[in-house]
Design a protein around this motif. Structure first.
Motif, short mmCIF file in Angstrom:
data_model
loop_
_atom_site.label_atom_id
_atom_site.label_comp_id
_atom_site.label_asym_id
_atom_site.label_seq_id
_atom_site.Cartn_x
_atom_site.Cartn_y
_atom_site.Cartn_z
N GLY A 353 0.82 -1.21 0.00
CA GLY A 353 0.00 0.00 0.00
C GLY A 353 0.85 1.26 0.00
N VAL A 354 1.96 1.23 0.75
CA VAL A 354 2.88 2.37 0.77
C VAL A 354 3.46 2.61 -0.62
CG1 VAL A 354 5.18 3.10 1.56
CG2 VAL A 354 3.50 2.24 3.20
N GLN A 355 3.84 1.54 -1.31
CA GLN A 355 4.38 1.69 -2.67
C GLN A 355 3.34 2.27 -3.63
OE1 GLN A 355 6.25 -1.87 -4.15
NE2 GLN A 355 8.00 -1.65 -2.80
N ILE A 356 2.08 1.87 -3.48
CA ILE A 356 1.01 2.41 -4.32
C ILE A 356 0.85 3.91 -4.07
CG2 ILE A 356 -1.49 2.39 -4.73
CD1 ILE A 356 -1.39 -0.65 -4.15
N VAL A 357 0.86 4.30 -2.80
CA VAL A 357 0.74 5.73 -2.45
C VAL A 357 1.92 6.50 -3.03
CG1 VAL A 357 0.81 7.39 -0.54
CG2 VAL A 357 -0.62 5.34 -0.36
N GLN A 358 3.12 5.93 -2.95
CA GLN A 358 4.30 6.61 -3.51
C GLN A 358 4.18 6.80 -5.02
OE1 GLN A 358 7.23 3.88 -1.49
NE2 GLN A 358 8.30 5.79 -1.08
N GLN A 359 3.64 5.78 -5.71
CA GLN A 359 3.45 5.90 -7.15
C GLN A 359 2.44 6.99 -7.49
OE1 GLN A 359 5.11 4.44 -9.66
NE2 GLN A 359 6.44 3.51 -8.12
N ILE A 360 1.37 7.05 -6.72
CA ILE A 360 0.34 8.09 -6.94
C ILE A 360 0.95 9.47 -6.72
CG2 ILE A 360 -1.81 9.06 -6.04
CD1 ILE A 360 -2.68 6.16 -5.40
N LEU A 361 1.74 9.61 -5.65
CA LEU A 361 2.38 10.90 -5.36
C LEU A 361 3.33 11.31 -6.47
CD1 LEU A 361 3.12 10.52 -1.52
CD2 LEU A 361 1.40 11.99 -2.59
N LYS A 362 4.05 10.35 -7.04
CA LYS A 362 4.95 10.64 -8.16
C LYS A 362 4.18 11.17 -9.37
CE LYS A 362 8.76 7.45 -7.18
NZ LYS A 362 9.47 6.22 -7.65
N ILE A 363 3.05 10.53 -9.65
CA ILE A 363 2.22 10.95 -10.80
C ILE A 363 1.69 12.36 -10.58
CG2 ILE A 363 0.06 10.50 -12.02
CD1 ILE A 363 0.56 7.49 -11.45
N VAL A 364 1.23 12.63 -9.35
CA VAL A 364 0.69 13.95 -9.02
C VAL A 364 1.77 15.02 -9.16
CG1 VAL A 364 -0.25 15.38 -7.17
CG2 VAL A 364 -1.13 13.06 -7.52
N VAL A 365 2.94 14.74 -8.59
CA VAL A 365 4.04 15.70 -8.67
C VAL A 365 4.45 15.94 -10.12
CG1 VAL A 365 6.49 16.07 -8.12
CG2 VAL A 365 4.92 15.21 -6.36
N HIS A 366 4.50 14.85 -10.90
CA HIS A 366 4.86 14.97 -12.32
C HIS A 366 3.86 15.85 -13.07
CE1 HIS A 366 6.57 13.85 -16.17
NE2 HIS A 366 5.36 13.53 -16.61
N LYS A 367 2.57 15.66 -12.79
CA LYS A 367 1.54 16.46 -13.47
C LYS A 367 1.60 17.92 -13.06
CE LYS A 367 -1.86 12.88 -14.54
NZ LYS A 367 -3.26 12.41 -14.38
N ILE A 368 1.91 18.16 -11.77
CA ILE A 368 2.02 19.54 -11.31
C ILE A 368 3.18 20.24 -12.02
CG2 ILE A 368 2.63 20.98 -9.32
CD1 ILE A 368 1.06 18.99 -7.57
N ARG A 369 4.28 19.53 -12.20
CA ARG A 369 5.43 20.10 -12.88
C ARG A 369 5.15 20.39 -14.35
NH1 ARG A 369 10.49 16.44 -10.54
NH2 ARG A 369 10.61 17.44 -8.49
N LYS A 370 4.27 19.59 -14.94
CA LYS A 370 3.93 19.75 -16.36
C LYS A 370 2.93 20.89 -16.59
CE LYS A 370 6.07 16.34 -18.59
NZ LYS A 370 6.83 16.51 -19.83
N MET A 371 2.28 21.32 -15.51
CA MET A 371 1.27 22.38 -15.67
C MET A 371 1.94 23.67 -16.15
SD MET A 371 -1.09 21.76 -12.27
CE MET A 371 -2.06 23.24 -12.57
#
Length: 377
Positions: A353-371
């Motif tokens: 579950g921790v790894q899943i949360v980390q993957q989600i956080l990576k995607i969110v951070v990546h999208k924020i940087r792309k904005m």
């Protein structure tokens, strides 16, 4: 995981991590079951004490593995290079932060603890629950470029032997000689009569035992052809070692609760010898298994660090239930395998579950940087 990555991966090292993790959960059984409060008397307690003797390999095995894996890393101490290396610890810290977040949520939602921002930060920065290893590892990680520089500056095997020998003298020798009380006449026959001992050798440096394990791992990496080690002989020596040190622990704790002295501490001769033997045993075997099992073992291995930290949650859930149903301490000992199995499974699921949360956080951070940035016109 890609097939070419699996071929490069050493399943022996994955199994080493898994054995170390299961040993951590097992050593916590003794902590949470009341074992330390029961007198070491009777066949069941003797058997459990042999188990307690063996599972002391848990943390040292992780440390030795670090040296084995990291000693060949060429890390320049030039400013940019070392900063680039230090940034890589963010993966470990990220897992620690998210896993601790899981624990904090559990405390608030299930245990109804009242935690404000200050309490949460103090928990995180205090390396509470089972996170003392993270506290240690941060310092070891910072030292690794310099530890490797020292090791690689020594040009021959004799120099490496001398370095490891000196460290063993500093960290292990006290566990052999500083364990007697010559003022107690009957101590040599009945060591359980005292808990104070005379110092025969310097012991100030015993706390640097993680560096000793690191360099033992380095020595094995450089000077031991591990696949040529006789697995059967190592296994036989390991069994003999467990029996020898186990009997010593029974003898020293007889008729009282298990006494955790320096002879059975993390840097002791007991744990050092058993850790080396277990590492050699696991990694001397030539594993021939299919890709699916290799992938499963690799996945479990990747989950072990987070599971180590998160094992506090199932410990907190299941041990009170067992204690409530089995009030006699010695009777609880027969549930060791079951409790360890339950905690291992739950902790691994939580780590997933921790790894899943980390993957989600990576995607969110990546999208924020792309904005697109909307500055002032």
């Amino acid at each position: 995981m890609k097939k070419r990555d699996m071929k490069k991966r050493d399943i022996g090292l994955d199994l080493t991590r898994i054995v170390a993790f299961v040993s951590v959960v097992s050593i916590h059984f003794f902590l949470n079951s009341g074992y330390y409060d029961a007198p070491v008397v009777g066949k069941r307690m003797y058997i459990m004490t042999l188990g307690r003797t063996f599972f002391g390999i848990c943390v040292p095995l992780f440390m030795l593995l670090s040296g084995y894996l990291m000693i060949n890393k060429s890390i320049s101490i030039e400013k940019r290079a070392i900063f680039s290396y230090y940034k890589k610890i963010s993966k470990v810290l990220g897992t620690y932060i998210v896993a601790t977040g899981f624990i904090i949520v559990y405390k608030i939602v299930i245990l109804h603890d009242v935690l404000n921002i200050k309490g949460i930060l103090l928990n995180l920065l205090g390396y509470n629950q089972y996170s003392w290893y993270v506290n240690m590892y941060i310092g070891l990680y910072l030292l690794i470029p310099f530890l490797n520089l020292l090791w690689n500056s020594i040009e021959d095997k004799n120099g490496h032997v001398l370095l490891v020998f000196i460290l063993l003298t500093m960290t292990v020798l006290p566990s052999v000689f500083n364990v007697y009380n010559f003022e107690e006449q009957r101590m040599l026959v009945r060591p359980y009569l005292t808990t104070t001992y005379n110092k025969l050798v310097p012991d100030w440096w015993t706390g640097i035992y993680p560096i000793t394990y690191y360099y033992i791992g380095a020595y094995i990496k450089h000077h031991v052809e591990i696949k040529k080690v006789n697995t059967k002989k190592v296994f036989a020596v390991l069994i003999g070692t467990i029996l020898l040190f186990g009997i010593n622990n029974i003898w020293r704790s007889y008729s009282r609760g298990f006494f955790w002295g320096i002879w059975c501490d993390w840097g002791s001769l007991q744990d050092t010898a058993e850790t080396i033997l277990v590492f050699l045993l696991i990694n001397s075997i030539d594993y021939k298994i299919n890709d699916n099992i290799s992938k499963l073992v690799a996945k479990i291995s990747d989950l072990t660090f987070g599971a180590y930290i998160l094992s506090w949650i199932p410990d907190n859930i299941f041990y009170p239930k067992m204690i409530g149903r089995v009030p006699e301490i010695q009777s609880r000992m027969k549930y060791c395998v079951l409790m360890v199995l339950i905690v291992v499974i739950v902790a691994l699921v939580l780590s997933w579950g921790v790894q899943i949360v980390q993957q989600i956080l990576k995607i969110v951070v990546h999208k924020i940087r792309k904005m697109p940035y909307k500055g002032k016109e």
